[in-house]
Every structure is written in C-alpha cells, then in structure tokens.
Design a protein around this motif. Structure first.
Motif, short mmCIF file in Angstrom:
data_model
loop_
_atom_site.label_atom_id
_atom_site.label_comp_id
_atom_site.label_asym_id
_atom_site.label_seq_id
_atom_site.Cartn_x
_atom_site.Cartn_y
_atom_site.Cartn_z
N SER A 240 45.81 10.08 51.11
CA SER A 240 44.76 10.52 52.02
C SER A 240 44.68 12.03 52.17
CB SER A 240 44.98 9.89 53.41
OG SER A 240 46.23 10.29 53.94
N TYR A 241 45.54 12.74 51.44
CA TYR A 241 45.56 14.20 51.50
C TYR A 241 44.92 14.78 50.25
CZ TYR A 241 48.86 13.31 55.25
OH TYR A 241 49.44 12.85 56.40
N TRP A 242 44.36 15.96 50.38
CA TRP A 242 43.70 16.59 49.24
C TRP A 242 43.53 18.08 49.47
CZ3 TRP A 242 38.81 18.57 50.58
CH2 TRP A 242 38.26 18.06 51.77
N VAL A 243 43.38 18.80 48.37
CA VAL A 243 43.08 20.23 48.41
C VAL A 243 41.96 20.49 47.41
CG1 VAL A 243 44.94 20.71 46.75
CG2 VAL A 243 43.99 22.57 48.13
N LYS A 244 41.02 21.32 47.80
CA LYS A 244 39.86 21.62 46.95
C LYS A 244 39.57 23.10 47.04
CE LYS A 244 35.81 20.19 48.34
NZ LYS A 244 34.64 19.30 48.61
N ALA A 245 39.23 23.71 45.91
CA ALA A 245 38.92 25.13 45.90
C ALA A 245 37.79 25.39 44.92
CB ALA A 245 40.15 25.96 45.50
N SER A 246 37.09 26.49 45.14
CA SER A 246 36.03 26.90 44.21
C SER A 246 36.02 28.42 44.12
CB SER A 246 34.66 26.39 44.68
OG SER A 246 34.25 27.06 45.86
N ILE A 247 35.46 28.90 43.01
CA ILE A 247 35.30 30.34 42.83
C ILE A 247 33.88 30.62 42.34
CG2 ILE A 247 37.73 30.80 42.37
CD1 ILE A 247 37.06 30.94 39.39
N GLU A 248 33.40 31.77 42.69
CA GLU A 248 32.11 32.25 42.20
C GLU A 248 32.37 33.41 41.26
OE1 GLU A 248 28.05 32.88 44.43
OE2 GLU A 248 29.41 34.55 44.85
N VAL A 249 31.75 33.40 40.09
CA VAL A 249 31.94 34.44 39.09
C VAL A 249 30.62 35.15 38.85
CG1 VAL A 249 32.64 34.95 36.71
CG2 VAL A 249 33.78 33.12 38.00
N THR A 250 30.64 36.46 38.95
CA THR A 250 29.45 37.29 38.74
C THR A 250 29.80 38.42 37.80
OG1 THR A 250 28.73 36.82 41.01
CG2 THR A 250 27.63 38.63 39.86
N ASP A 251 29.09 38.51 36.67
CA ASP A 251 29.31 39.57 35.68
C ASP A 251 30.78 39.64 35.26
OD1 ASP A 251 26.62 40.28 35.73
OD2 ASP A 251 26.92 41.75 37.34
N GLY A 252 31.40 38.49 35.13
CA GLY A 252 32.76 38.46 34.63
C GLY A 252 33.84 38.62 35.66
N TYR A 253 33.47 38.84 36.93
CA TYR A 253 34.46 39.02 37.99
C TYR A 253 34.32 37.93 39.04
CZ TYR A 253 35.50 43.67 36.16
OH TYR A 253 35.88 44.72 35.35
N VAL A 254 35.45 37.55 39.62
CA VAL A 254 35.44 36.59 40.72
C VAL A 254 34.95 37.30 41.97
CG1 VAL A 254 36.82 35.05 42.16
CG2 VAL A 254 37.33 35.27 39.72
N THR A 255 33.81 36.85 42.48
CA THR A 255 33.20 37.50 43.64
C THR A 255 33.27 36.67 44.91
OG1 THR A 255 31.05 36.66 42.90
CG2 THR A 255 31.64 38.91 42.26
N GLY A 256 33.74 35.42 44.81
CA GLY A 256 33.87 34.59 46.00
C GLY A 256 34.90 33.51 45.78
N VAL A 257 35.63 33.15 46.84
CA VAL A 257 36.60 32.06 46.78
C VAL A 257 36.45 31.21 48.03
CG1 VAL A 257 38.26 33.34 45.38
CG2 VAL A 257 38.42 33.46 47.86
N TRP A 258 36.64 29.89 47.89
CA TRP A 258 36.54 28.97 49.02
C TRP A 258 37.63 27.92 48.90
CZ3 TRP A 258 32.47 31.11 46.47
CH2 TRP A 258 31.57 31.84 47.26
N LEU A 259 38.11 27.48 50.05
CA LEU A 259 39.20 26.51 50.09
C LEU A 259 38.92 25.48 51.17
CD1 LEU A 259 42.11 25.80 49.08
CD2 LEU A 259 42.95 27.19 50.97
N SER A 260 39.21 24.22 50.86
CA SER A 260 39.08 23.15 51.84
C SER A 260 40.16 22.12 51.55
CB SER A 260 37.68 22.52 51.77
OG SER A 260 37.49 21.61 52.83
N GLY A 261 40.25 21.11 52.43
CA GLY A 261 41.22 20.06 52.18
C GLY A 261 41.79 19.47 53.44
N VAL A 262 42.61 18.45 53.27
CA VAL A 262 43.38 17.83 54.35
C VAL A 262 44.85 17.91 53.93
CG1 VAL A 262 43.86 15.72 55.62
CG2 VAL A 262 41.50 16.32 55.06
N PHE A 263 45.54 18.90 54.45
CA PHE A 263 46.95 19.11 54.16
C PHE A 263 47.49 20.08 55.19
CE2 PHE A 263 44.64 22.34 51.83
CZ PHE A 263 45.42 23.49 51.92
#
Length: 268
Positions: free
Chosen positions: A179-202
C-alpha cells in the motif's frame, strides 16, 4: 507531559501547536504531546501530496510526517506526540501504526534528529490509545499562549505549504510496495532539468530529505554522474519506511532512462 493551549482556532494554529510539541521535546528531552480539535475544514495530506477540487482550487497542507491522506473536517481530533531517544524509523513505526489502528485514524511519523514525531488525525478522542500504546500515564501540563504560535501558524497558512501540486512533466516513474509507493517526475527544457516533483505514501527521515535529493537534479544535465551522486545521497542521507532506498533509487534510474541523455544533447 501534556501541552495545553487555550483558544486555538484554525487548522494552521493546530499544526503550529504540533510543531511546538516537537520543539519542546528536542530542547527538554522528554515526551510531550498535545491533543486539540482541528476547528477548520481542510485537507492534510501525506508527504508532498496535493489535491484540487472540481473547480481546480487547491486546498491542502503539505505535511512533513508523511503517510496516507488525512481529510480534516470541523472538529477532527489532532494529536501530536514527540519523544526523544528515537534513532530509527523502523523502531518508531510499530508504535505509530499501533496508535493508528487503535484510534482508527491516520498517522504520520518522522524523526527530527533523535526525536520521534507523530501526528494523528482521528474522528474520536485518541487519548486512551496514546496512553496504552506508549504505556504512559497522564500527568503534568504545560500551558502555552496562542500568541507564541502565531509566527509558525503563518508559515502553515502560506502558499509555500498549501499550493504544492504534483506535475507528471517530461518523464515520470514510480515504485510500489504493497500500500506504499513513491512517485517522481522531472521536466526537461533545452537539455536541462528545470522542474522536479515528488509524491507518494511513505515515511522519511530527515523528513524533507527525499525532496532535497530530487532537487539536486534540478539545473543539471541528468547524466550518469548526476544519477550516481543522487543514488549515493539516497544511501547515506535518508532513511525510508514503507518504501525502501532501492525503490527510490529505481525511480531515479527510471527517470534517467526515460528522460536521460537523449534530452541532454542540444542540436546545433
């Protein structure tokens, strides 16, 4: 020792009172707790979560103690407990989850240094459960004025705590363990990571460290060296419960594979 505050109104003041309990335990090295009624509607979620209503209005408080979503309505009971001498999440977790089962509420927990910090939201009075789980007796009361909570309450009412929203972005990865989980995402613009997000139940300790580790990727070209450094940070800087360090590292590796070096070579 019970901490008592008169005339507390609003969810932000209730949460500030919980933070004050943690501060007292850190400085005085004894167990403190506070039991209040959360007299205000809102949503208190787990680690880095968010929720929007049908109109798209976000009404959340982003909590550091992690765990499952807790939907707070008028007169919901709020219990915060801080106890020194807790060195590992794995030793704190059984007490926290026993308290959750006994009270039929929703609990979050973390470590602040070597002080365990638990927060509980429940529909019925959880005091007896607290006494049974921690084998404690009621005794001693420390009274506080609501004015000492004002500054912290402003923090909990600010957009920086209330308007976090997860974004799937360029690439997304998740790991599940029951019932536990971790989730993440990144946004890439012009070859660079410009955003990060994290969610989950832990649950995590230090509480903000999972997000801090993910933040180290921002502004970089997410190459093998950046990935390796992030994995080392997971091994040495954070303790997780519910999901494992390997789960978190697998999420990072999957993000690298999905939005890795192919994004980091900018055409001439």
């Amino acid at each position: 020792m019970e901490v008592h505050v008169r005339g507390v109104e609003g969810l932000e003041y209730v949460l500030a009172a919980g933070q004050r309990v943690a501060d007292l335990a850190l400085s005085r090295r004894r167990l403190y707790y506070i039991l209040l009624r959360a007299r205000g509607d809102g949503v208190v979620l787990g680690l880095y979560g968010s929720l929007a209503d049908e109109a798209g209005v976000v009404g959340i408080y982003r909590r550091i103690t992690g765990g499952r979503p807790a939907y707070v309505e008028h007169d919901t009971y709020y219990l915060a407990v801080a106890l020194p001498g807790a060195r590992k999440l794995e030793s704190l977790a059984p007490k926290a989850l026993e308290l959750e089962r006994c009270s039929k509420g929703v609990v979050g927990f973390t470590l602040l240094g070597e002080t365990g910090f638990l927060e509980l939201f429940a529909d019925s009075d959880p005091l007896q459960c607290l006494l049974e789980v921690f084998n404690a007796r009621p005794g001693g009361r420390l009274s506080l004025s609501p004015s000492v909570l004002a500054e912290t309450a402003q923090l909990y009412a600010s957009p920086s705590w209330r308007l976090y929203k997860y974004n799937p972005a360029t690439a997304e990865a998740a790991a599940y363990r029951g019932s536990y989980w971790v989730k993440a995402s990144i946004e890439v613009t012009d070859g660079y990571v410009t955003g990060v997000w994290l969610s989950g139940v832990f649950y995590a300790a230090p509480p903000m460290e999972p997000f801090s580790i993910l933040e180290t990727i921002r502004g970089t070209r997410f190459d093998e060296l950046v990935l390796s450094n992030a994995e080392l940070a997971v091994d040495y800087r954070v303790e997780l419960w519910g999901v494992t360090r390997d789960d978190f590292k697998n999420v990072l590796r999957s993000l690298h594979e999905k939005a890795g070096e192919k994004y980091f070579t900018v055409p001439d």
